[in-house]
Design a protein around this motif. Structure first.
Motif, mmCIF file in Angstrom:
data_model
loop_
_atom_site.group_PDB
_atom_site.id
_atom_site.type_symbol
_atom_site.label_atom_id
_atom_site.label_comp_id
_atom_site.label_asym_id
_atom_site.label_seq_id
_atom_site.Cartn_x
_atom_site.Cartn_y
_atom_site.Cartn_z
ATOM 1 N N UNK A 38 0.855 -1.181 0.000
ATOM 2 C CA UNK A 38 0.000 0.000 0.000
ATOM 3 C C UNK A 38 0.891 1.231 0.000
ATOM 4 N N UNK A 39 1.037 1.866 -1.177
ATOM 5 C CA UNK A 39 1.900 3.039 -1.295
ATOM 6 C C UNK A 39 1.210 4.322 -0.860
ATOM 7 N N UNK A 40 -0.103 4.268 -0.640
ATOM 8 C CA UNK A 40 -0.824 5.485 -0.258
ATOM 9 C C UNK A 40 -0.378 5.996 1.094
ATOM 10 N N UNK A 41 0.107 5.092 1.959
ATOM 11 C CA UNK A 41 0.565 5.515 3.278
ATOM 12 C C UNK A 41 1.795 6.407 3.186
ATOM 13 N N UNK A 42 2.554 6.279 2.070
ATOM 14 C CA UNK A 42 3.762 7.065 1.892
ATOM 15 C C UNK A 42 3.423 8.474 1.426
ATOM 16 N N UNK A 43 2.162 8.700 1.059
ATOM 17 C CA UNK A 43 1.775 9.980 0.479
ATOM 18 C C UNK A 43 0.963 10.820 1.440
ATOM 19 N N UNK A 44 0.824 10.432 2.662
ATOM 20 C CA UNK A 44 0.047 11.173 3.626
ATOM 21 C C UNK A 44 0.895 11.521 4.826
ATOM 22 N N UNK A 45 0.592 12.690 5.401
ATOM 23 C CA UNK A 45 1.323 13.124 6.594
ATOM 24 C C UNK A 45 0.610 12.670 7.860
ATOM 25 N N UNK A 46 -0.504 11.961 7.722
ATOM 26 C CA UNK A 46 -1.236 11.491 8.894
ATOM 27 C C UNK A 46 -0.428 10.443 9.637
ATOM 28 N N UNK A 47 -0.459 10.529 10.978
ATOM 29 C CA UNK A 47 0.213 9.520 11.788
ATOM 30 C C UNK A 47 -0.671 8.294 11.951
ATOM 31 N N UNK A 48 -1.996 8.487 11.870
ATOM 32 C CA UNK A 48 -2.934 7.375 11.988
ATOM 33 C C UNK A 48 -3.579 7.146 10.627
ATOM 34 N N UNK A 49 -3.089 6.165 9.904
ATOM 35 C CA UNK A 49 -3.670 5.814 8.615
ATOM 36 C C UNK A 49 -4.388 4.475 8.770
ATOM 37 N N UNK A 50 -5.193 4.075 7.785
ATOM 38 C CA UNK A 50 -6.082 2.919 7.963
ATOM 39 C C UNK A 50 -5.418 1.639 8.441
ATOM 40 N N UNK A 51 -4.161 1.402 8.074
ATOM 41 C CA UNK A 51 -3.522 0.162 8.522
ATOM 42 C C UNK A 51 -3.336 0.121 10.032
ATOM 43 N N UNK A 52 -3.411 1.288 10.678
ATOM 44 C CA UNK A 52 -3.252 1.349 12.133
ATOM 45 C C UNK A 52 -4.587 1.382 12.869
ATOM 46 N N UNK A 53 -5.701 1.394 12.154
ATOM 47 C CA UNK A 53 -6.999 1.428 12.819
ATOM 48 C C UNK A 53 -7.197 0.279 13.805
#
Length: 359
Positions: A77-92
């Motif tokens: 999932x490369x989308x995580x590399x494009x966001x500055x969010x610390x909590x992204x869906x893989x960490x839900x």
């Protein structure tokens, strides 16, 4: 035949079958007893239901194009590399480890299918749970060694502190973590919320409420800075408008008082107040524009969640699987009985193998 008799390691299934058949009466005793005991044991556990909801959270705008699609096909999932969010869906799924998130579920309102229970989720877990009959001895023993902790979790300021829970609240939090689970599919980007409860309607309500709670939690997190900026500009705008209204009212009063006065000093004072009023108005207009931009930023940072599968009221219990449990226990009892019948032959084979190894 002579070779088989001289070599006990050679397994003759016919001989084994004859030995087992000769002891068939032992099965007539073991299997019925196992069946009865298994039924008594498993019937002591209350039934529970399960439900699930599926969400597609908003992922960051992808700049990788076809590369992102290819990576997704291989499980990356490369989308995580494009966001500055610390909590992204893989960490839900990890949010369930946080007491702050879990205790936010305490006050969910739940209603049972028969309408007899209408309370909070915390009270439901505390007072309305059917216990296994096998848990009463264990609970009695635990009560003898129960430690004394505060009944309510409070901070030094007297407010509820999710990170300083009483023993009762901590037990409820553990039960919630057992009944509610998150999972994230990295290939599809779908978040699945699975819930368990002893009532089908409460099970469905939990899945819906947890989905809403998750959305609110992520929304609060992602819009936190934008909301702080918005509130800051809102205060500035209110102050600027107050200053402008005050200058305008003063100007109106002085203009009315000097309407028939032709003094140069009075005209200069009015001109000064006009300039001051214009400055105040320009400041108010500028801050108001910044306020609208901050408001738009809050909306821009608000994530979107698409419900792919809404939770439904389950019609059949999810467990415990009583028939499967009884069949499993009968299978275990059968193999155990067969092992008991053939124990001497098994020991002989083991001894012969040990002798060969030592030679």
């Amino acid at each position: 035949m002579e070779e088989k008799e001289n070599n006990p390691e050679v397994i003759d299934l016919r001989i084994i079958a004859k030995k087992i058949w000769a002891k068939k009466k032992l099965f007539y005793k073991v299997l019925p007893i196992t069946f009865v005991l298994s039924c008594i044991y498993i019937l002591g556990f209350p039934r529970y239901y399960s439900s699930e909801a599926k969400l597609a959270p908003e992922m960051g705008n992808s700049g990788t194009g076809s590369i992102g699609s290819i990576a997704s096909a291989f499980g990356f999932d490369l989308s995580n590399m494009e966001t500055t969010d610390a909590i992204y869906p893989t960490l839900y799924p990890d949010l369930m480890e946080d007491n702050g998130f879990v205790t936010g579920l305490f006050n969910i309102r739940v209603l049972s299918e028969d309408g007899e229970i209408n309370t909070t989720y915390y009270d439901y877990l505390k007072k309305h749970q059917k216990q296994s009959i096998w848990s009463y001895p264990n609970n009695w023993v635990r009560s003898l060694f129960k430690s004394k902790k505060p009944k309510k979790s409070v901070s030094s300021e007297g407010k509820f502190d999710p990170y300083y829970l009483s023993e009762e609240e901590d037990n409820i939090a553990v039960a919630i973590r057992t009944n509610i689970m998150f999972s994230f599919n990295e290939k599809t980007g779908i978040v699945t919320i699975s819930t368990k409860a002893q009532d089908p309607l409460i099970c469905k309500t939990l899945a819906d409420s947890v989905a809403v709670h998750l959305q609110e939690f992520i929304t609060d997190y992602r819009t936190n800075k934008a909301r702080i900026d918005y509130n800051y500009y809102k205060e500035l705008a209110a102050k600027a408008k107050s200053d402008y209204d005050e200058v305008r009212q003063r100007y109106a009063k002085i203009a009315d008082a000097s309407a028939n006065i032709a003094l140069k000093s009075a005209q200069m004072k009015l001109e000064d107040m006009e300039s001051d009023m214009e400055l105040k108005f320009n400041a108010y207009s500028t801050i108001n524009a910044q306020l609208e931009a901050a408001k738009a930023k809050v909306q821009e940072r608000t994530p979107a969640f698409t419900i792919l599968k809404g939770a439904s009221v389950p019609r059949k219990p999810a467990g415990p699987k009583r028939m499967l449990f009884v069949i499993f226990m009968l299978t275990i009892a059968t193999f155990a009985t067969m092992t008991y019948i053939l124990r001497r032959d098994i020991l002989k084979i083991i001894e012969l193998r040990d002798k060969k190894i030592t030679r």
